[in-house]
Write a protein that holds these residues in place. Structure first.
Motif, short mmCIF file in Angstrom:
data_model
loop_
_atom_site.label_atom_id
_atom_site.label_comp_id
_atom_site.label_asym_id
_atom_site.label_seq_id
_atom_site.Cartn_x
_atom_site.Cartn_y
_atom_site.Cartn_z
N GLU A 25 0.82 -1.20 0.00
CA GLU A 25 0.00 0.00 0.00
C GLU A 25 0.86 1.26 0.00
O GLU A 25 0.57 2.24 -0.69
CB GLU A 25 -0.94 0.00 1.21
CG GLU A 25 -1.87 1.20 1.30
CD GLU A 25 -2.75 1.40 0.08
OE1 GLU A 25 -3.08 2.57 -0.22
OE2 GLU A 25 -3.08 0.41 -0.60
N SER A 26 1.95 1.23 0.76
CA SER A 26 2.87 2.38 0.80
C SER A 26 3.50 2.62 -0.57
O SER A 26 3.65 3.76 -1.01
CB SER A 26 3.97 2.16 1.83
OG SER A 26 3.44 2.16 3.13
N MET A 27 3.86 1.54 -1.26
CA MET A 27 4.44 1.67 -2.59
C MET A 27 3.43 2.26 -3.56
O MET A 27 3.75 3.14 -4.37
CB MET A 27 4.92 0.30 -3.10
CG MET A 27 5.56 0.35 -4.47
SD MET A 27 7.06 1.35 -4.57
CE MET A 27 8.23 0.26 -3.77
N LYS A 28 2.18 1.81 -3.48
CA LYS A 28 1.13 2.35 -4.35
C LYS A 28 0.95 3.85 -4.09
O LYS A 28 0.87 4.64 -5.03
CB LYS A 28 -0.19 1.61 -4.10
CG LYS A 28 -1.32 2.06 -5.00
CD LYS A 28 -2.59 1.29 -4.74
CE LYS A 28 -3.70 1.67 -5.69
NZ LYS A 28 -3.94 3.10 -5.80
N GLN A 29 0.90 4.24 -2.82
CA GLN A 29 0.76 5.66 -2.48
C GLN A 29 1.95 6.46 -2.97
O GLN A 29 1.80 7.58 -3.48
CB GLN A 29 0.59 5.83 -0.97
CG GLN A 29 -0.74 5.35 -0.44
CD GLN A 29 -0.84 5.47 1.07
OE1 GLN A 29 0.03 6.07 1.71
NE2 GLN A 29 -1.88 4.89 1.65
N PHE A 30 3.14 5.89 -2.83
CA PHE A 30 4.37 6.55 -3.27
C PHE A 30 4.31 6.85 -4.77
O PHE A 30 4.62 7.96 -5.21
CB PHE A 30 5.56 5.66 -2.94
CG PHE A 30 6.89 6.21 -3.37
CD1 PHE A 30 7.49 7.24 -2.67
CD2 PHE A 30 7.56 5.69 -4.46
CE1 PHE A 30 8.73 7.75 -3.05
CE2 PHE A 30 8.79 6.19 -4.86
CZ PHE A 30 9.37 7.22 -4.15
N LEU A 31 3.88 5.87 -5.56
CA LEU A 31 3.80 6.06 -7.01
C LEU A 31 2.65 7.01 -7.37
O LEU A 31 2.79 7.84 -8.27
CB LEU A 31 3.62 4.70 -7.70
CG LEU A 31 4.85 3.79 -7.66
CD1 LEU A 31 4.50 2.39 -8.11
CD2 LEU A 31 5.98 4.36 -8.50
N ASP A 32 1.53 6.89 -6.66
CA ASP A 32 0.41 7.80 -6.90
C ASP A 32 0.79 9.25 -6.60
O ASP A 32 0.24 10.19 -7.20
CB ASP A 32 -0.80 7.41 -6.05
CG ASP A 32 -1.48 6.14 -6.55
OD1 ASP A 32 -1.18 5.71 -7.69
OD2 ASP A 32 -2.28 5.57 -5.79
N ASN A 33 1.72 9.44 -5.68
CA ASN A 33 2.20 10.78 -5.32
C ASN A 33 3.38 11.23 -6.19
O ASN A 33 4.12 12.13 -5.81
CB ASN A 33 2.59 10.83 -3.84
CG ASN A 33 1.38 10.77 -2.94
OD1 ASN A 33 0.30 11.22 -3.30
ND2 ASN A 33 1.55 10.20 -1.75
N ASP A 34 3.53 10.58 -7.35
CA ASP A 34 4.54 10.97 -8.34
C ASP A 34 5.96 10.60 -7.91
O ASP A 34 6.92 11.25 -8.32
CB ASP A 34 4.46 12.47 -8.63
CG ASP A 34 4.91 12.81 -10.05
OD1 ASP A 34 4.81 11.93 -10.92
OD2 ASP A 34 5.37 13.93 -10.27
N GLY A 35 6.10 9.55 -7.10
CA GLY A 35 7.43 9.08 -6.72
C GLY A 35 8.12 8.36 -7.87
O GLY A 35 7.49 7.91 -8.83
N LEU A 36 9.43 8.27 -7.78
CA LEU A 36 10.24 7.55 -8.76
C LEU A 36 10.91 6.36 -8.09
O LEU A 36 11.31 6.43 -6.93
CB LEU A 36 11.32 8.46 -9.34
CG LEU A 36 10.88 9.69 -10.12
CD1 LEU A 36 12.10 10.47 -10.60
CD2 LEU A 36 9.99 9.31 -11.29
N VAL A 37 11.03 5.26 -8.84
CA VAL A 37 11.67 4.03 -8.34
C VAL A 37 12.76 3.62 -9.31
O VAL A 37 12.55 3.61 -10.53
CB VAL A 37 10.64 2.89 -8.19
CG1 VAL A 37 11.31 1.61 -7.73
CG2 VAL A 37 9.52 3.28 -7.23
N LEU A 38 13.93 3.28 -8.78
CA LEU A 38 15.06 2.84 -9.59
C LEU A 38 15.62 1.55 -9.01
O LEU A 38 15.88 1.47 -7.81
CB LEU A 38 16.15 3.92 -9.61
CG LEU A 38 17.46 3.57 -10.30
CD1 LEU A 38 17.25 3.35 -11.79
CD2 LEU A 38 18.49 4.68 -10.06
N GLY A 39 15.81 0.55 -9.86
CA GLY A 39 16.43 -0.71 -9.44
C GLY A 39 17.55 -1.08 -10.38
O GLY A 39 17.34 -1.22 -11.58
#
Length: 201
Positions: A25-39
């Motif tokens: 749920e935190s990851m979904k909120q993070f992406l919904d809030n325009d967050g960026l993820v890099l792996g």
């Protein structure tokens, strides 16, 4: 390198953590809030095994999903490879020009990107394939001298449809001025400044 980096070790471990309902749920909120993820490398494995790549969410992995598998030579590879920018459809890629190449360190035992022809076509059509392995002249290739792990369609990195999640095998973070002086070509692939600049706009 969880569990001694046994097959799928880090990818399985982190993907399992991402299945925790609170973290999901935190990851979904993070992406919904325009967050960026890099792996990068093991991080790419985790994004693929979890479904965050290429789907953008944790619950979409199925039997047709792309995966990362053991290198064709069945052992660890640590070298510098050439990669070609084939899409800049991501905030992480915003400063790059399609067609430019970078010489990037790789270090992995399971970096072979495996995908069906149909799924690969979808990824290319969506602009989700961002980088491919290439030769010194910038030609994308399946030649084992350049595509060291044997990745299908020479794919080195992909993004989610929205472009906010990026995964790649090459270690862009392992270069700074003064390193790899005996290696020719463009070695600075500054994804990180692109990520910072995205939030400065």
């Amino acid at each position: 390198f969880s569990a001694g980096d046994e097959p799928d070790g880090s990818g399985k471990f982190i993907a399992n953590i991402l299945q925790n309902p609170k973290i999901k749920e935190s990851m979904k909120q993070f992406l919904d809030n325009d967050g960026l993820v890099l792996g990068i490398c093991n991080g790419f494995q985790a994004l693929i095994k979890s479904g965050l790549l290429p789907y953008g969410d944790v619950d979409s992995v199925n039997s047709n999903s792309p995966t990362l598998f053991r290198n064709n030579i069945n052992r660890h590879i640590s070298r510098v490879v050439s990669t070609k920018i084939v899409s800049n459809n991501s905030p992480w890629m915003s400063s790059f020009i399609v067609g430019e190449t970078h010489n990037i360190p790789v270090s992995h035992g399971e970096g072979k990107f495996v995908v069906t022809k149909e799924f690969a076509e979808e990824l290319f059509n969506n602009g989700q394939v961002i980088t491919q392995y290439c030769d010194e002249d910038g030609n994308v290739t399946m030649d084992k001298e350049y595509n060291l792990n044997g990745s299908t369609y020479a794919i080195e990195g992909i993004v989610s449809k929205c472009g906010k999640i990026l995964g790649k095998m090459g270690h862009s973070e392992r270069y700074e001025d003064g390193l790899l002086k005996n290696i020719a070509g463009n070695k600075m692939q500054d994804l990180f400044s692109n990520g910072v600049n995205y939030f400065k706009k």
